[in-house]
Design a protein around this motif. Structure first.
Motif, mmCIF file in Angstrom:
data_model
loop_
_atom_site.group_PDB
_atom_site.id
_atom_site.type_symbol
_atom_site.label_atom_id
_atom_site.label_comp_id
_atom_site.label_asym_id
_atom_site.label_seq_id
_atom_site.Cartn_x
_atom_site.Cartn_y
_atom_site.Cartn_z
ATOM 1 N N UNK A 34 0.814 -1.140 0.000
ATOM 2 C CA UNK A 34 0.049 -0.067 0.118
ATOM 3 C C UNK A 34 0.782 1.309 -0.039
ATOM 4 N N UNK A 35 0.683 2.011 -1.012
ATOM 5 C CA UNK A 35 1.604 3.204 -1.205
ATOM 6 C C UNK A 35 0.820 4.192 -1.636
ATOM 7 N N UNK A 36 1.049 5.593 -1.404
ATOM 8 C CA UNK A 36 0.344 6.619 -2.161
ATOM 9 C C UNK A 36 0.478 6.958 -3.649
ATOM 10 N N UNK A 107 -6.779 -3.252 -10.559
ATOM 11 C CA UNK A 107 -6.421 -2.714 -9.208
ATOM 12 C C UNK A 107 -7.658 -1.549 -8.913
ATOM 13 N N UNK A 108 -8.055 -1.553 -7.528
ATOM 14 C CA UNK A 108 -8.901 -0.652 -6.867
ATOM 15 C C UNK A 108 -8.569 0.599 -6.102
ATOM 16 N N UNK A 109 -7.048 0.493 -5.828
ATOM 17 C CA UNK A 109 -6.362 1.363 -5.326
ATOM 18 C C UNK A 109 -5.158 1.374 -5.386
ATOM 19 N N UNK A 110 -4.306 2.731 -5.396
ATOM 20 C CA UNK A 110 -2.824 2.689 -5.555
ATOM 21 C C UNK A 110 -1.832 1.656 -4.852
ATOM 22 N N UNK A 111 -1.269 0.997 -5.395
ATOM 23 C CA UNK A 111 -0.537 -0.028 -4.857
ATOM 24 C C UNK A 111 0.698 -0.314 -5.725
ATOM 25 N N UNK A 112 1.632 -1.085 -5.309
ATOM 26 C CA UNK A 112 2.884 -1.628 -6.032
ATOM 27 C C UNK A 112 2.878 -2.982 -5.952
#
Length: 158
Positions: A34-36, A107-112
């Motif tokens: 989880x990252x911005x 993806x549904x949210x920012x992440x790596x």
């Protein structure tokens, strides 16, 4: 440690898509961090950029080849990037910025999505994605935990 893990990882190595899932409980062959949105992403070890591409699953992604002294080759994959700052064939130092966290692909949210595959002989490298739940021994045949890879090789591969 459990609370920290829940804050940092949305999916653990080979885990189910559940924040409480342990390793080897699912088919996800990497870790999701989880990252911005827009956070710079650095190479986990030195190597050479093999692929910069975009597909429906990983979105914009970079694959880096790492040749380990002694002959073994690994490939690190960085998925769902917003921007890639590297080009195929470019040599990289450990920690060198390769792009930024995004929301491309599935993806549904920012992440790596960070995955480390063992060399499977395909050129260019084709990322490993299992079609069934693997045992730890089977998983280790195809890939390596990104955290273990960093601990063992972050300063070594060129």
């Amino acid at each position: 440690p459990l609370i920290t893990a829940k804050l940092a990882y949305s999916t653990r190595y080979y885990a189910a898509y559940d924040i409480d899932a342990g390793e080897y409980s699912g088919e996800h062959p990497g870790i999701d961090l989880k990252l911005a949105f827009g956070t710079p992403v650095g190479a986990i070890a030195g190597g050479k950029v093999e692929t910069v591409a975009k597909d429906d699953n990983m979105g914009l992604h970079v694959i880096i080849e790492h040749r380990i002294p002694g002959g073994e080759t690994f490939y690190s994959l960085y998925g769902h990037l917003d921007v890639a700052w590297v080009e195929e064939g470019e040599g990289l130092r450990p920690g060198q910025s390769i792009g930024t966290v995004g929301m491309t692909g599935n993806t549904t949210a920012p992440h790596l999505h960070l995955q480390v595959d063992r060399d499977n002989g395909t050129r260019p490298h084709v990322r490993f994605w299992p079609d069934h739940l693997l045992t730890q021994t089977e998983a280790d045949h195809y890939s390596m935990s990104p955290i273990s890879f960093i601990e063992e090789y972050a300063q070594g591969p060129q």
